[in-house]
Design a protein around this motif. Structure first.
Motif, PDB file in Angstrom:
ATOM      1  N   ILE A 215       7.971  -3.728  -7.544  1.00 26.23           N
ATOM      2  CA  ILE A 215       9.275  -3.299  -7.400  1.00 26.23           C
ATOM      3  C   ILE A 215       9.856  -3.517  -6.202  1.00 26.23           C
ATOM      4  O   ILE A 215      10.838  -4.009  -5.666  1.00 26.23           O
ATOM      5  N   PHE A 216       9.097  -3.048  -5.180  1.00 29.86           N
ATOM      6  CA  PHE A 216       9.556  -3.062  -3.553  1.00 29.86           C
ATOM      7  C   PHE A 216       9.571  -4.591  -3.382  1.00 29.86           C
ATOM      8  O   PHE A 216      10.708  -4.964  -2.884  1.00 29.86           O
ATOM      9  N   ILE A 217       8.571  -5.357  -3.391  1.00 31.42           N
ATOM     10  CA  ILE A 217       8.964  -6.697  -2.864  1.00 31.42           C
ATOM     11  C   ILE A 217      10.061  -7.423  -3.685  1.00 31.42           C
ATOM     12  O   ILE A 217      10.720  -8.119  -2.957  1.00 31.42           O
ATOM     13  N   LYS A 218      10.356  -7.526  -5.054  1.00 36.10           N
ATOM     14  CA  LYS A 218      11.389  -8.123  -5.703  1.00 36.10           C
ATOM     15  C   LYS A 218      12.763  -7.456  -5.222  1.00 36.10           C
ATOM     16  O   LYS A 218      13.527  -8.174  -5.065  1.00 36.10           O
ATOM     17  N   MET A 219      12.773  -6.061  -5.280  1.00 33.28           N
ATOM     18  CA  MET A 219      14.062  -5.504  -4.645  1.00 33.28           C
ATOM     19  C   MET A 219      14.418  -5.742  -3.448  1.00 33.28           C
ATOM     20  O   MET A 219      15.451  -5.647  -2.791  1.00 33.28           O
ATOM     21  N   PHE A 220      13.241  -5.655  -2.399  1.00 31.91           N
ATOM     22  CA  PHE A 220      13.715  -6.172  -0.940  1.00 31.91           C
ATOM     23  C   PHE A 220      14.341  -7.180  -0.924  1.00 31.91           C
ATOM     24  O   PHE A 220      15.293  -7.651  -0.290  1.00 31.91           O
ATOM     25  N   THR A 221      13.655  -8.392  -1.779  1.00 32.74           N
ATOM     26  CA  THR A 221      13.978  -9.769  -1.648  1.00 32.74           C
ATOM     27  C   THR A 221      16.028  -9.646  -2.113  1.00 32.74           C
ATOM     28  O   THR A 221      16.584 -10.316  -1.640  1.00 32.74           O
ATOM     29  N   PHE A 222      15.895  -9.107  -3.426  1.00 33.22           N
ATOM     30  CA  PHE A 222      17.176  -8.968  -3.903  1.00 33.22           C
ATOM     31  C   PHE A 222      18.364  -8.163  -3.049  1.00 33.22           C
ATOM     32  O   PHE A 222      19.369  -8.699  -2.966  1.00 33.22           O
ATOM     33  N   GLU A 223      17.747  -7.178  -2.223  1.00 31.90           N
ATOM     34  CA  GLU A 223      18.679  -6.527  -1.556  1.00 31.90           C
ATOM     35  C   GLU A 223      19.155  -7.202  -0.327  1.00 31.90           C
ATOM     36  O   GLU A 223      20.297  -7.419   0.280  1.00 31.90           O
ATOM     37  N   THR A 224      17.859  -7.977   0.468  1.00 27.76           N
ATOM     38  CA  THR A 224      18.360  -8.513   1.622  1.00 27.76           C
ATOM     39  C   THR A 224      19.016 -10.034   1.538  1.00 27.76           C
ATOM     40  O   THR A 224      19.827 -10.396   2.163  1.00 27.76           O
ATOM     41  N   GLU A 225      18.394 -10.707   0.352  1.00 33.10           N
ATOM     42  CA  GLU A 225      18.939 -12.165   0.262  1.00 33.10           C
ATOM     43  C   GLU A 225      19.940 -12.246  -0.824  1.00 33.10           C
ATOM     44  O   GLU A 225      20.770 -13.086  -0.488  1.00 33.10           O
ATOM     45  N   PHE A 226      20.311 -11.427  -1.831  1.00 35.36           N
ATOM     46  CA  PHE A 226      21.257 -11.515  -2.711  1.00 35.36           C
ATOM     47  C   PHE A 226      22.666 -10.670  -2.553  1.00 35.36           C
ATOM     48  O   PHE A 226      23.635 -11.120  -2.107  1.00 35.36           O
TER      49      PHE A 226
ATOM     50  N   ALA B 133       0.730  -1.294   0.086  1.00 29.36           N
ATOM     51  CA  ALA B 133      -0.060   0.024  -0.088  1.00 29.36           C
ATOM     52  C   ALA B 133       0.913   1.314  -0.180  1.00 29.36           C
ATOM     53  O   ALA B 133       0.370   2.345  -0.751  1.00 29.36           O
ATOM     54  N   LEU B 134       1.968   1.222   0.719  1.00 32.24           N
ATOM     55  CA  LEU B 134       2.908   2.231   0.906  1.00 32.24           C
ATOM     56  C   LEU B 134       3.583   2.502  -0.451  1.00 32.24           C
ATOM     57  O   LEU B 134       3.812   3.615  -0.712  1.00 32.24           O
ATOM     58  N   ALA B 135       3.995   1.416  -0.820  1.00 34.87           N
ATOM     59  CA  ALA B 135       4.760   1.497  -2.326  1.00 34.87           C
ATOM     60  C   ALA B 135       3.831   2.122  -3.380  1.00 34.87           C
ATOM     61  O   ALA B 135       4.328   2.899  -4.039  1.00 34.87           O
ATOM     62  N   GLY B 136       2.483   1.839  -3.318  1.00 36.95           N
ATOM     63  CA  GLY B 136       1.669   2.402  -4.402  1.00 36.95           C
ATOM     64  C   GLY B 136       1.547   3.773  -4.358  1.00 36.95           C
ATOM     65  O   GLY B 136       1.660   4.657  -5.069  1.00 36.95           O
ATOM     66  N   LEU B 137       1.642   4.381  -2.941  1.00 35.30           N
ATOM     67  CA  LEU B 137       1.409   5.606  -2.488  1.00 35.30           C
ATOM     68  C   LEU B 137       2.732   6.461  -2.854  1.00 35.30           C
ATOM     69  O   LEU B 137       2.651   7.717  -3.309  1.00 35.30           O
ATOM     70  N   ILE B 138       3.667   6.140  -2.619  1.00 41.37           N
ATOM     71  CA  ILE B 138       5.290   6.570  -2.644  1.00 41.37           C
ATOM     72  C   ILE B 138       5.194   6.851  -4.513  1.00 41.37           C
ATOM     73  O   ILE B 138       5.577   7.830  -4.982  1.00 41.37           O
TER      74      ILE B 138
ATOM     75  N   VAL C 161      16.082  -3.096   7.720  1.00 41.14           N
ATOM     76  CA  VAL C 161      15.115  -3.505   8.592  1.00 41.14           C
ATOM     77  C   VAL C 161      13.859  -3.495   7.674  1.00 41.14           C
ATOM     78  O   VAL C 161      13.165  -4.555   7.622  1.00 41.14           O
ATOM     79  N   LEU C 162      13.477  -2.368   7.511  1.00 39.65           N
ATOM     80  CA  LEU C 162      12.093  -2.001   6.982  1.00 39.65           C
ATOM     81  C   LEU C 162      12.175  -1.932   5.338  1.00 39.65           C
ATOM     82  O   LEU C 162      11.162  -1.415   4.753  1.00 39.65           O
ATOM     83  N   GLY C 163      12.938  -2.210   4.887  1.00 38.61           N
ATOM     84  CA  GLY C 163      13.208  -2.118   3.375  1.00 38.61           C
ATOM     85  C   GLY C 163      13.007  -0.460   2.888  1.00 38.61           C
ATOM     86  O   GLY C 163      12.523  -0.505   1.918  1.00 38.61           O
ATOM     87  N   VAL C 164      13.835   0.369   3.511  1.00 38.08           N
ATOM     88  CA  VAL C 164      13.594   1.648   3.118  1.00 38.08           C
ATOM     89  C   VAL C 164      14.255   1.955   2.012  1.00 38.08           C
ATOM     90  O   VAL C 164      13.568   3.009   1.059  1.00 38.08           O
ATOM     91  N   TRP C 165      15.252   1.368   1.499  1.00 40.34           N
ATOM     92  CA  TRP C 165      15.909   1.645   0.171  1.00 40.34           C
ATOM     93  C   TRP C 165      15.278   1.222  -1.050  1.00 40.34           C
ATOM     94  O   TRP C 165      14.819   1.950  -2.042  1.00 40.34           O
ATOM     95  N   PRO C 166      14.397   0.040  -0.994  1.00 44.39           N
ATOM     96  CA  PRO C 166      13.670  -0.126  -2.126  1.00 44.39           C
ATOM     97  C   PRO C 166      12.447   0.446  -2.128  1.00 44.39           C
ATOM     98  O   PRO C 166      11.795   0.919  -3.096  1.00 44.39           O
ATOM     99  N   LEU C 167      11.931   0.533  -0.769  1.00 41.01           N
ATOM    100  CA  LEU C 167      10.577   1.274  -0.930  1.00 41.01           C
ATOM    101  C   LEU C 167      10.444   2.662  -1.180  1.00 41.01           C
ATOM    102  O   LEU C 167       9.655   3.230  -1.949  1.00 41.01           O
ATOM    103  N   HIS C 168      11.426   3.229  -0.618  1.00 41.91           N
ATOM    104  CA  HIS C 168      11.318   4.850  -0.883  1.00 41.91           C
ATOM    105  C   HIS C 168      12.372   5.160  -1.585  1.00 41.91           C
ATOM    106  O   HIS C 168      12.153   6.055  -2.764  1.00 41.91           O
ATOM    107  N   GLY C 169      13.725   4.645  -1.828  1.00 43.24           N
ATOM    108  CA  GLY C 169      14.586   4.890  -2.769  1.00 43.24           C
ATOM    109  C   GLY C 169      14.194   4.568  -4.134  1.00 43.24           C
ATOM    110  O   GLY C 169      14.327   5.396  -4.994  1.00 43.24           O
TER     111      GLY C 169
END
Length: 417
Positions: free
Chosen positions: A285-296, A256-261, A302-310
Motif C-alpha cells: 500500500i505504501f509503495i503504490k500510494m506514494f507513487t500515486f500521490e507524488t506522480e499522479f 519495514a516501517l509500513a509493516g510496523l505501522i 517528501v517522506l511519504g507520511v500520508w501514505p505511510l502513516h495515514g
C-alpha cells in the motif's frame, strides 16, 4: 512503563535521522532542530492540557501528591499517573514528528511549532480520549453500530492514521518544493544520505517493540504474541518492498516501517503468519500510494507520511478486524464493522482538524518560507548555520548558484508563457 517510554522516546531520534537522510544537505540541521523542538513543546502541551483532556487527570498539585497518584484497577500504584503521562507523551509527540517529514524543506519554523503544540495538546488528546481515555461515548457508539469496541492496541489509528491525515492538508496547502514539478512533469529530488535514512529506520524499528509490547502498560498484560507479531509484520514489510520496488533501499527501509505501522492495532490479535501478511500488504500500500500521490496527484510529500502513516495506519485499523478474526487464525473478539467505522471516523476527524489548523495559520502567519529562503535552504535561512559548516566549499556554492539560476529561468519561462 518507564522502559517502554524511553524506547519510544528513542524513536524520535529515528524520526529525525529518517528525515535527515531524506532531505537535501541544506535542510538537514532544520530536520534535527524541528524534531527536538516539537518534542519539547509537545511535552509541555500534553502535560498542561492534553493528558487532562484525555484522562481527566491534572498535575497542578503539590509534588508529594502527584508522586503518590495512581491506580491500576482498584490497586494503588504510587507514581503510576506520572509514568503513564510520560509513556503516553511519547505517542502524542509522534504526531508533529510524523508531520515534519511531509512538509520538509519549505515550511516556516514557528508556525509549525505552534501547530505541533495544538496537535499534541488538543487535537490528538481529543481523539485519544474517545478511544483510550475518559470519553466512553465514542466506544459505546461504535459498539452499538458494530457489535464490539474499536480495537487499537498500539495506535495504528490513534497515532499513525491521525498523524498522517493531519499532515495531508498541510502538504497540499504548502504546495510542492521549487523544481519538484516542471510543467506538470515530475522531477525527482533524490535523498541525500541512504545510510542515515537507514539508521533512522533501524532506530524506529527497535523502538517500536517498546511502542507495541509496552502498550500492555503493566507486567500482567505483557504478551510475547505482540512482540513476535511486530517482528513478523516488519519482516513482511521488508520482503514485500524488496520484491515490489526491485531492491530499492529507500523503499525497503520504509517498507519495514509500513509493516510496523500496519500491525499496531491488531498486534495482540494476529497469528504471526497473519501479521506477516498484514505487514506485507502495508508495504505494498505504501509503495503504490506514494507513487500515486507524488506522480499522479502531484502532491509533494517528501517522506511519504500520508501514505505511510495515514493510509497504512488506516489499513492497520481495518486489518485488525480481518486478520484478528478466528477464521484467519486470530484471537477473535473483534468486529470488522467496528474497525471500519472507527478508522473512517479517525480519517474524518484528522482531515478536518488539520485543514482548519493549517488554513488559520496560513492566513494569519503564513506557513511557507519565501522562494529565496527555500533556494538558500532552511539551515541557513532559519538557523543561520549548516549541517556541515566545515564543508562550505566551491561545490556547495556552485550548487546554490545553479538552484537560483534554475529558479530565475523557471520564473522567466512563466512570464513568457
Amino acid at each position: 512503563m518507564f522502559l517502554g517510554a524511553v524506547m519510544i522516546f528513542a524513536m524520535h531520534a529515528g524520526f529525525a535521522f529518517l528525515e535527515v537522510g531524506s532531505v537535501r544537505k541544506k535542510n538537514q540541521a532544520n530536520a534535527l532542530v524541528k524534531i527536538l523542538t516539537d518534542w519539547s513543546v509537545s511535552t509541555l502541551a500534553y502535560f498542561i492540557i492534553g493528558f487532562p483532556i484525555a484522562y481527566g487527570i491534572s498535575f497542578f498539585k503539590s509534588a508529594d501528591k502527584i508522586a503518590s497518584m495512581g491506580f491500576i484497577g482498584q490497586t494503588s500504584i504510587p507514581g503510576f499517573d506520572l509514568m503513564h503521562f510520560f509513556f503516553l507523551l511519547t505517542f502524542a509527540a509522534a504526531i508533529p514528528a510524523i508531520i515534519s517529514g511531509g512538509i520538509a524543506e519549505r515550511a516556516k519554523f514557528w508556525p509549525q511549532v505552534i501547530a505541533g503544540g495544538i496537535f499534541a495538546g488538543i487535537i490528538y488528546p481529543l481523539f485519544e480520549s474517545m478511544v483510550w481515555g475518559q470519553n466512553a461515548w465514542f466506544q459505546d457508539f461504535i459498539t452499538y453500530l458494530g457489535g464490539n469496541t474499536l480495537h487499537d492496541y498500539a495506535g495504528s489509528i490513534v497515532v499513525h492514521s491521525i498523524g498522517g491525515w493531519l499532515a495531508l492538508p498541510a502538504i497540499i496547502i504548502l504546495g510542492p518544493r521549487i523544481g519538484r514539478y516542471n510543467k506538470n512533469k515530475s522531477v525527482s529530488i533524490p535523498v541525500s544520505n541512504i545510510p542515515v535514512l537507514g539508521l533512522g529506520s533501524w532506530i524506529l524499528a527497535i523502538g517500536w517493540f517498546g511502542f507495541n509490547v509496552m502498550s500492555a502498560q503493566n507486567f500482567a498484560n505483557i504478551s510475547s504474541l505482540v512482540a513476535i507479531n511486530s517482528l513478523f509484520a516488519m519482516v513482511g514489510g521488508v520482503l514485500a518492498a524488496l520484491v515490489i520496488s526491485k531492491n530499492d533501499p529507500t523503499a525497503i527501509y520504509n517498507g519495514a516501517l509500513a509493516g510496523l505501522i500496519a500491525v499496531c492495532s491488531g498486534s495482540d490479535l494476529f497469528h504471526p503468519l497473519g501479521a506477516l501478511v498484514v505487514g506485507g500488504i502495508g508495504s505494498l500500500i505504501f509503495i503504490k500510494m506514494f507513487t500515486f500521490e507524488t506522480e499522479f496527484l502531484k502532491i509533494d510529500d517528501v517522506l511519504g507520511v500520508w501514505p505511510l502513516h495515514g493510509v497504512v495506519g488506516s489499513w492497520g485499523g481495518i486489518a485488525a478486524g480481518i486478520f484478528g478474526s478466528r477464521l484467519l487464525g486470530g484471537t477473535g473478539n473483534v468486529s470488522f464493522v467496528s474497525q471500519l467505522i472507527g478508522t473512517l471516523a479517525a480519517i474524518l476527524f484528522a482531515g478536518i482538524s488539520g485543514l482548519l489548523v493549517y488554513k488559520v495559520l496560513d492566513k494569519t502567519m503564513g506557513i511557507r518560507i519565501t522562494k529565496e529562503q527555500e533556494l538558500l535552504g532552511c539551515d541557513e535561512a532559519i538557523h543561520h548555520t549548516s549541517a556541515y559548516p566545515e564543508e562550505e566549499s566551491i561545490e556547495t556554492d556552485n550548487q546554490k548558484k545553479l538552484d537560483y539560476l534554475y529558479f530565475q529561468l523557471n520564473e522567466l519561462s512563466k512570464k513568457i508563457v
